[in-house]
Write an enzyme that holds these catalytic residues in place. Structure first.
Site, PDB file in Angstrom:
ATOM      1  N   LYS A  50       2.152   3.489  -5.874  1.00 47.18           N
ATOM      2  CA  LYS A  50       1.602   2.538  -6.855  1.00 47.18           C
ATOM      3  C   LYS A  50       2.623   2.230  -7.950  1.00 47.18           C
ATOM      4  O   LYS A  50       2.663   1.121  -8.467  1.00 47.18           O
ATOM      5  CB  LYS A  50       0.300   3.058  -7.481  1.00 47.18           C
ATOM      6  CG  LYS A  50      -0.738   3.586  -6.471  1.00 47.18           C
ATOM      7  CD  LYS A  50      -1.027   2.649  -5.304  1.00 47.18           C
ATOM      8  CE  LYS A  50      -1.475   3.404  -4.068  1.00 47.18           C
ATOM      9  NZ  LYS A  50      -1.274   2.693  -2.812  1.00 47.18           N
ATOM     10  N   ASP A  76      -3.317  -2.925  -2.379  1.00 47.31           N
ATOM     11  CA  ASP A  76      -4.470  -2.023  -2.326  1.00 47.31           C
ATOM     12  C   ASP A  76      -4.416  -0.994  -3.454  1.00 47.31           C
ATOM     13  O   ASP A  76      -3.356  -0.735  -4.028  1.00 47.31           O
ATOM     14  CB  ASP A  76      -4.496  -1.308  -0.970  1.00 47.31           C
ATOM     15  CG  ASP A  76      -5.843  -0.640  -0.699  1.00 47.31           C
ATOM     16  OD1 ASP A  76      -6.821  -0.979  -1.389  1.00 47.31           O
ATOM     17  OD2 ASP A  76      -5.915   0.214   0.202  1.00 47.31           O
ATOM     18  N   ASN A  77      -5.558  -0.413  -3.761  1.00 49.16           N
ATOM     19  CA  ASN A  77      -5.679   0.694  -4.731  1.00 49.16           C
ATOM     20  C   ASN A  77      -5.181   0.355  -6.134  1.00 49.16           C
ATOM     21  O   ASN A  77      -4.608   1.199  -6.809  1.00 49.16           O
ATOM     22  CB  ASN A  77      -4.918   1.952  -4.234  1.00 49.16           C
ATOM     23  CG  ASN A  77      -5.307   2.372  -2.830  1.00 49.16           C
ATOM     24  OD1 ASN A  77      -4.456   2.498  -1.956  1.00 49.16           O
ATOM     25  ND2 ASN A  77      -6.589   2.583  -2.584  1.00 49.16           N
ATOM     26  N   ASP A  84       0.856  -1.186   0.000  1.00 47.20           N
ATOM     27  CA  ASP A  84       0.000   0.000   0.000  1.00 47.20           C
ATOM     28  C   ASP A  84       0.895   1.240   0.000  1.00 47.20           C
ATOM     29  O   ASP A  84       0.630   2.206   0.701  1.00 47.20           O
ATOM     30  CB  ASP A  84      -0.927  -0.013   1.232  1.00 47.20           C
ATOM     31  CG  ASP A  84      -2.062   1.014   1.105  1.00 47.20           C
ATOM     32  OD1 ASP A  84      -2.242   1.550   0.000  1.00 47.20           O
ATOM     33  OD2 ASP A  84      -2.735   1.285   2.107  1.00 47.20           O
ATOM     34  N   GLU A 119     -11.479   3.981   0.234  1.00 53.63           N
ATOM     35  CA  GLU A 119     -11.699   4.130   1.675  1.00 53.63           C
ATOM     36  C   GLU A 119     -12.291   5.493   2.049  1.00 53.63           C
ATOM     37  O   GLU A 119     -11.891   6.517   1.512  1.00 53.63           O
ATOM     38  CB  GLU A 119     -10.385   3.906   2.446  1.00 53.63           C
ATOM     39  CG  GLU A 119      -9.179   4.686   1.958  1.00 53.63           C
ATOM     40  CD  GLU A 119      -8.411   3.976   0.857  1.00 53.63           C
ATOM     41  OE1 GLU A 119      -7.301   4.437   0.551  1.00 53.63           O
ATOM     42  OE2 GLU A 119      -8.904   2.992   0.294  1.00 53.63           O
TER      43      GLU A 119
END
Length: 214
Positions: free
Chosen positions: A141, A166-167, A138, A196
């Site tokens: 990216k 995540d993401n 996380d 989120e």
């Protein structure tokens, strides 16, 4: 901003109680100001995967303020160890306070303040790791793909090692997704969710299980 969040948690949570610390975080992030962390909805998916896997050696890339670190640590079996990597000194200083406030000591959670691409090659030599059972990504990216490839090259992933990222849809990690599709090294799926603490932004979390070289 993060210092204010810490002060809020300090006054509203019970020391040594990870659940109350996460609850205080969630209230702060949904009512006061947005701090990027996994949040309660995707957090429940992460909780479930950790319960199913029961990993002994866990690597977290991107400690941020320590929310996901506390979330992971509370789900781990006895004797497990979590190595959490954060490159930002200020984030790490606050995360350290929150992790210790939650009741996790150095033996259970080791915070490593360095960029992930410097830490991954040294996990075996400097930290004595032989295998990673679970990795949670996380952080930046753009780092997902090179860091995953570095983990593959490190020999620390074994058959059944799980990686959760995540993401991957927002802000998104297209190179990472392309790599997992093409490499043939993983069984994988995307858990779709909203970003989120927001209602409308579509996002997703990738779950990968390493199968080894075919």
């Amino acid at each position: 901003m993060k210092e204010r969040a810490y002060q809020y948690i300090l006054t509203h949570a019970t020391p040594g109680d990870p659940d109350s610390i996460l609850d205080a975080f969630d209230v702060w992030c949904s009512k006061v100001e947005f701090i990027s962390n996994i949040g309660p909805k995707k957090g429940k998916i992460l909780d479930r995967l950790l319960m199913e896997q029961s990993p002994l050696t866990v690597l977290e890339l991107g400690t941020h303020c320590g929310y996901s670190t506390v979330r992971i640590a509370r789900a781990l079996p006895l004797g497990a160890r979590l190595y959490s990597v954060e490159m930002d000194q200020r984030n790490a200083a606050i995360a350290e306070k929150i992790i210790r406030l939650a009741g996790f000591d150095d033996d259970m959670v080791e915070l490593i303040v360095n960029p992930s691409d410097e830490v991954i090659p040294r996990l075996r030599s400097d930290y004595g790791l032989e295998r990673l059972d679970f990795v949670f990504m996380d952080h930046w990216k753009k780092s997902y793909c090179p860091d995953l490839q570095m983990l593959e090259g490190s020999g620390l992933l074994g058959k059944g090692s799980m990686i959760v990222a995540d993401n991957v849809l927002f802000p998104g990690a297209p190179k990472f997704l392309r790599h997992i599709r093409k490499s043939g090294l993983y069984e994988w799926k995307i858990h779709r969710a909203t970003l989120e603490y927001s209602k409308g932004i579509r996002d997703g979390m990738a779950e990968l299980v390493y199968q080894g070289i075919k």
